[in-house]
Motif scaffolding. Sequence first.
Motif, PDB file in Angstrom:
ATOM      1  N   GLN A  86       0.486  -1.525  -0.308  1.00 58.47           N
ATOM      2  CA  GLN A  86      -0.068   0.170  -0.332  1.00 58.47           C
ATOM      3  C   GLN A  86       0.323   1.222   0.055  1.00 58.47           C
ATOM      4  OE1 GLN A  86      -2.515  -1.326   3.400  1.00 58.47           O
ATOM      5  NE2 GLN A  86      -3.877  -3.085   1.977  1.00 58.47           N
ATOM      6  N   SER A  87       2.042   1.551   0.290  1.00 60.07           N
ATOM      7  CA  SER A  87       2.730   2.157   0.149  1.00 60.07           C
ATOM      8  C   SER A  87       3.684   2.228  -1.379  1.00 60.07           C
ATOM      9  CB  SER A  87       4.119   2.397   1.091  1.00 60.07           C
ATOM     10  OG  SER A  87       3.251   1.911   2.540  1.00 60.07           O
ATOM     11  N   MET A  88       3.331   1.553  -1.597  1.00 57.31           N
ATOM     12  CA  MET A  88       4.148   1.144  -2.810  1.00 57.31           C
ATOM     13  C   MET A  88       2.597   1.609  -4.364  1.00 57.31           C
ATOM     14  SD  MET A  88       7.421  -1.335  -3.443  1.00 57.31           S
ATOM     15  CE  MET A  88       7.068  -2.063  -2.036  1.00 57.31           C
ATOM     16  N   GLY A  89       2.430   2.222  -4.970  1.00 62.25           N
ATOM     17  CA  GLY A  89       1.930   2.127  -6.040  1.00 62.25           C
ATOM     18  C   GLY A  89       2.231   1.697  -7.246  1.00 62.25           C
ATOM     19  N   MET A  90       1.192   0.727  -8.123  1.00 61.78           N
ATOM     20  CA  MET A  90       1.391   0.967  -9.135  1.00 61.78           C
ATOM     21  C   MET A  90       0.991   1.089 -10.660  1.00 61.78           C
ATOM     22  SD  MET A  90       3.479  -3.332 -10.045  1.00 61.78           S
ATOM     23  CE  MET A  90       4.046  -3.819 -11.682  1.00 61.78           C
ATOM     24  N   ILE A  91       1.434   1.610 -11.832  1.00 60.57           N
ATOM     25  CA  ILE A  91       0.827   1.338 -12.855  1.00 60.57           C
ATOM     26  C   ILE A  91       1.119   0.404 -13.879  1.00 60.57           C
ATOM     27  CG2 ILE A  91      -0.195   3.466 -11.944  1.00 60.57           C
ATOM     28  CD1 ILE A  91       2.044   5.149 -13.909  1.00 60.57           C
ATOM     29  N   PHE A  92       0.258   0.167 -14.732  1.00 66.73           N
ATOM     30  CA  PHE A  92       0.432  -1.061 -15.719  1.00 66.73           C
ATOM     31  C   PHE A  92       0.378  -0.137 -16.787  1.00 66.73           C
ATOM     32  CE2 PHE A  92      -0.696  -1.852 -11.772  1.00 66.73           C
ATOM     33  CZ  PHE A  92       0.114  -3.596 -11.945  1.00 66.73           C
ATOM     34  N   GLN A  93       1.248  -1.445 -18.240  1.00 67.47           N
ATOM     35  CA  GLN A  93       0.650  -0.698 -19.206  1.00 67.47           C
ATOM     36  C   GLN A  93      -0.083  -1.273 -20.163  1.00 67.47           C
ATOM     37  OE1 GLN A  93       3.130  -3.342 -22.437  1.00 67.47           O
ATOM     38  NE2 GLN A  93       2.814  -2.280 -23.908  1.00 67.47           N
ATOM     39  N   GLN A  94      -1.341  -2.115 -19.820  1.00 62.80           N
ATOM     40  CA  GLN A  94      -2.478  -1.986 -20.070  1.00 62.80           C
ATOM     41  C   GLN A  94      -3.616  -1.525 -19.044  1.00 62.80           C
ATOM     42  OE1 GLN A  94      -3.539  -2.683 -23.147  1.00 62.80           O
ATOM     43  NE2 GLN A  94      -1.293  -2.877 -23.976  1.00 62.80           N
ATOM     44  N   ASN A 162      -1.808   7.228  -0.557  1.00 60.11           N
ATOM     45  CA  ASN A 162      -0.805   7.863  -0.607  1.00 60.11           C
ATOM     46  C   ASN A 162       0.948   7.177  -0.331  1.00 60.11           C
ATOM     47  OD1 ASN A 162      -1.087  10.995   0.243  1.00 60.11           O
ATOM     48  ND2 ASN A 162      -1.679  10.038   1.921  1.00 60.11           N
ATOM     49  N   PRO A 163       1.383   6.375  -1.337  1.00 52.87           N
ATOM     50  CA  PRO A 163       2.075   5.792  -0.946  1.00 52.87           C
ATOM     51  C   PRO A 163       3.292   7.160  -1.443  1.00 52.87           C
ATOM     52  CG  PRO A 163       1.814   5.725  -3.329  1.00 52.87           C
ATOM     53  CD  PRO A 163       0.105   6.986  -3.086  1.00 52.87           C
ATOM     54  N   LYS A 164       4.960   5.630  -1.327  1.00 52.37           N
ATOM     55  CA  LYS A 164       5.842   6.375  -0.934  1.00 52.37           C
ATOM     56  C   LYS A 164       6.863   6.565  -1.725  1.00 52.37           C
ATOM     57  CE  LYS A 164       6.581   6.913   3.580  1.00 52.37           C
ATOM     58  NZ  LYS A 164       6.474   5.946   5.191  1.00 52.37           N
ATOM     59  N   VAL A 165       6.386   5.489  -3.246  1.00 53.07           N
ATOM     60  CA  VAL A 165       7.190   4.641  -4.596  1.00 53.07           C
ATOM     61  C   VAL A 165       5.913   5.161  -5.682  1.00 53.07           C
ATOM     62  CG1 VAL A 165       8.132   3.335  -5.097  1.00 53.07           C
ATOM     63  CG2 VAL A 165       8.734   3.759  -2.699  1.00 53.07           C
ATOM     64  N   ILE A 166       5.954   4.672  -6.384  1.00 53.22           N
ATOM     65  CA  ILE A 166       4.857   4.679  -7.827  1.00 53.22           C
ATOM     66  C   ILE A 166       6.304   3.869  -8.699  1.00 53.22           C
ATOM     67  CG2 ILE A 166       3.589   5.673  -9.740  1.00 53.22           C
ATOM     68  CD1 ILE A 166       1.873   7.375  -8.074  1.00 53.22           C
ATOM     69  N   LEU A 167       5.399   2.463  -9.391  1.00 53.80           N
ATOM     70  CA  LEU A 167       6.343   1.287 -10.295  1.00 53.80           C
ATOM     71  C   LEU A 167       5.738   1.507 -11.109  1.00 53.80           C
ATOM     72  CD1 LEU A 167       6.357  -1.046  -7.296  1.00 53.80           C
ATOM     73  CD2 LEU A 167       8.097   0.424  -8.075  1.00 53.80           C
ATOM     74  N   CYS A 168       5.961   2.061 -11.851  1.00 53.70           N
ATOM     75  CA  CYS A 168       5.119   2.103 -13.365  1.00 53.70           C
ATOM     76  C   CYS A 168       6.174   1.223 -14.769  1.00 53.70           C
ATOM     77  CB  CYS A 168       5.775   3.835 -13.996  1.00 53.70           C
ATOM     78  SG  CYS A 168       5.319   4.969 -12.483  1.00 53.70           S
ATOM     79  N   ASP A 169       5.440   0.288 -14.907  1.00 56.43           N
ATOM     80  CA  ASP A 169       5.895  -0.881 -15.936  1.00 56.43           C
ATOM     81  C   ASP A 169       4.986  -0.649 -17.167  1.00 56.43           C
ATOM     82  OD1 ASP A 169       6.368  -3.570 -16.783  1.00 56.43           O
ATOM     83  OD2 ASP A 169       4.341  -4.241 -16.072  1.00 56.43           O
TER      84      ASP A 169
END
Lengths: 341, 220
Positions: A86-94, A162-169
């Motif tokens: 929950q502290s690491m949001g993630m967004i995806f290609q699709q 309110n994540p501290k990190v966002i991962l963008c794949d």
Amino acid sequence: MGESIIQIRNLGKEFKTAAGSVRALQDINLDIRQGEIFGIIGLSGAGKSTLVRCINYLEIPTEGEVLFEGQSLSAMTPAQRRKTRQSMGMIFQQFNLLAQRNVIQNVCFPLELTKTPKKEARQRAMELLRTVGLEEKAKSYPAQLSGGQKQRVAIARALATNPKVILCDEATSALDPNTTKQILALLKEINRAMGVTVIVITHEMSVIEAICDRVAIIDQSRIAEVGEVSDIFSDPKSRIGRQLILGDAVNQMKFGSSMQIRIIFDGRESAEPIISNLVLACKVPVNIMYAATRDIGGKAMGQMIIQLPEDEADANRVINYLKTIKIPYEEVEKHDVISHS
Amino acid sequence: MTLSATVDMLKTGIWESFYMTALSSLFAYVIGLPLGVVLVVTDTDGIYPIPWLQKILGVVINLLRSVPFLILLFIALPLSKYVIGTRIGSPAIIIPLTIAAAPYIARVVESSFRELDAGVIEAAQSMGASTWQIIWKVLLPESRPSLLLGAALAITTILSYSAMAGFTGGGGLGAIAINYGYYRYEPFLMWVSVILLVVMVQVIQEIGTRWSKKSDKRIR
């Protein structure tokens, strides 16, 4: 830049398949600093998608470990790991939005998971939709949105807790160039305004150049090189680094027999007509094969590929001239060429 | 037989077919839907892999599905006697119908879940969703349109199975068709009850299709 928020230590991942085991990652060591935009670039199959999934343990590494704010994810119970995610949001290609929920319900989804009171969740979701500029689409369904709008919703959703990190794949790989620019600008703005650390996975050098502070180049399951984007751009040490930087340049040129060099401008020399002076000083013609300027971290970085005269003495004169005026250059070799067929 | 007696008989037939199908479908879904969830969730690449359980469950479901319904009907009637207290009549057939339909429904539901994009589940996992949360908040609601279509398919199949109740003293339109058409050579009544069954199937299918479309937010 602050201290490390994510530390990757000797990380490895092996997939067991019917045909034997496949090595996806090996000896990965990275430190991602609090508040930076960190890029991970590689060709497809290099292992970058597996790497980003190891960061939030969607894939469990077979060797080594990942530390988030000093805490090892390997040592956590599944429940603690879910909490960390929950502290690491993630967004995806699709995009991966819930198709049966409308925009605001999608943004509320992670807040439902944390059992946030409904009213509070709605309020937070509306705030975030304002941030990504989609307030008026709150009641629309994903099917009614464009690709860029969907990714904005996904970004709002990733920010909800309110994540501290966002991962963008590969977050912009399904978008057109214009929309890509807007989404990258939004990510940068979120990074600057909220201090969220952003990790960007991509196969496109242009994405790295546009927003990243530092970059790791991954090739054949290993990190080939890590550093400031401007340093790597002007002086790539690894073969894969040179290939990625030259990538789009190379498609447009055919290699002659004589030596070719890449000249790097770091923004200082724009007042000086380097090539004209070179030609006048050396009294030899050079063939300009490719030239481009890119904006790297707000600094104009240019690169140009020129072909030197066949005659060795003439070629040496050009190289000596470049040395004298302290313009960085490097020889371009055939193996630097990758074709984007 | 007078006209009004015939009409009354057909009315009773419709009602019996209806409640046999409705109750069997309800019970079969109570069993089959969770089984379908387990089949997907515990699969090797599922969100909570328990491969041995998944294998065993798959085999049991296939076994039950390979028994012809007419055979299952006779095998299961003693169980009806035990559970409902009778082995004849319409209520008695609900037990074998449920036993036959539950594994079928498990497979129908499973295929609906498998249509779901794995990326959406991955996204939920990346947000820290637990297995239960993924089942309740992603798997079921996101599969809703497909589940509704599957339900129309399952219920119409159960209705046609229920028509075999006539062979074991059950009621319904199927029994009327068998008793009058097959045993007494009264083709008129047989055709009337068959047509009524066709109409029921049409209505159920139509409701399922429309409801599915209406609830699907991917269209429009």
